[in-house]
Design an enzyme around this catalytic site. Sequence first.
Site, PDB file in Angstrom:
ATOM      1  N   HIS A   1      -6.502   8.223  -4.763  1.00  0.00           N
ATOM      2  CA  HIS A   1      -7.056   7.505  -5.902  1.00  0.00           C
ATOM      3  C   HIS A   1      -8.441   8.043  -6.253  1.00  0.00           C
ATOM      4  O   HIS A   1      -8.782   8.214  -7.431  1.00  0.00           O
ATOM      5  CB  HIS A   1      -7.134   6.009  -5.592  1.00  0.00           C
ATOM      6  CG  HIS A   1      -5.824   5.317  -5.729  1.00  0.00           C
ATOM      7  ND1 HIS A   1      -5.461   4.234  -4.947  1.00  0.00           N
ATOM      8  CD2 HIS A   1      -4.775   5.526  -6.560  1.00  0.00           C
ATOM      9  CE1 HIS A   1      -4.252   3.819  -5.304  1.00  0.00           C
ATOM     10  NE2 HIS A   1      -3.820   4.584  -6.272  1.00  0.00           N
TER      11      HIS A   1
ATOM     12  N   SER B   1      -1.024   4.192  -3.499  1.00  0.00           N
ATOM     13  CA  SER B   1      -1.373   5.488  -2.925  1.00  0.00           C
ATOM     14  C   SER B   1      -2.523   5.377  -1.927  1.00  0.00           C
ATOM     15  O   SER B   1      -3.270   4.390  -1.904  1.00  0.00           O
ATOM     16  CB  SER B   1      -1.762   6.475  -4.028  1.00  0.00           C
ATOM     17  OG  SER B   1      -0.667   6.760  -4.858  1.00  0.00           O
TER      18      SER B   1
ATOM     19  N   ALA C   1       8.202   1.807  -4.652  1.00  0.00           N
ATOM     20  CA  ALA C   1       6.863   2.186  -5.109  1.00  0.00           C
ATOM     21  C   ALA C   1       5.861   1.988  -3.984  1.00  0.00           C
ATOM     22  O   ALA C   1       6.122   1.274  -3.006  1.00  0.00           O
ATOM     23  CB  ALA C   1       6.461   1.352  -6.320  1.00  0.00           C
TER      24      ALA C   1
END
Length: 232
Positions: free
Chosen positions: A69, A64, A61
């Site tokens: 965002h 971002s 993961a």
Amino acid sequence: MAWRCSGCSNAELISNLYRAQLITASRVRDAMLGVDRAHYCPENRRDEAYTDSPVPIGYSATISAPHMHASACESLLPVLGQDNGEERRILDIGSGSGYLTHVLANLNSKGKVVGVDHIQPLVDLAIHNMQKSASGRTLLDSDQVEIVRADGRKGYAAGGPYDAIHVGAAAVELHQDLIDQLKAPGRLFIPVEDKGGWGEQYIWVVDKGADGKVVKKKTMGVRYVPLCDAPA
């Protein structure tokens, strides 16, 4: 964009993004100014906290890039009201580090944000990260933010329906469960793998009108980690 929007502090990073018009809404700028990105980056990647680039957080993961965002937040603003007392509900799927969950809560100070991740250590990480700041602790203690483990492809019906749903990982399809959990009106922001077979992904913005009619719009190309099963 990292080369021209990086900063030495969170304030400088967000100011540079705003100056470059990668953040265009002052409300989103202020919400992001209120969340120190360094609290959500791993200790060994702390030097990347104030760059406009994704940062790995483990378990395949990432957190971002800030401009993505910002784009997600600005896309959802039309269904979040003016933040002057309206109680909105937001679902953040693939909440990961917890960063965007915190930003969304700043945009929705009178409502509730539910963060969902299918990996328990990331659920624990997000809660831990939010507890690093006074505002994060207040959001958790007041139950304005709740972070749970669940299969994001199925949404989280227990907390819905939602005015806005953000998905932070690429789905293989526009999952009907997510559309069903939208209020009318409501909006879904989701990256989806393209059916063309070339590995492309695109953001889809799905609007459910007050009459329940659903309109789907394919927008920009992106690159997200996949929305998939939890690792064994």
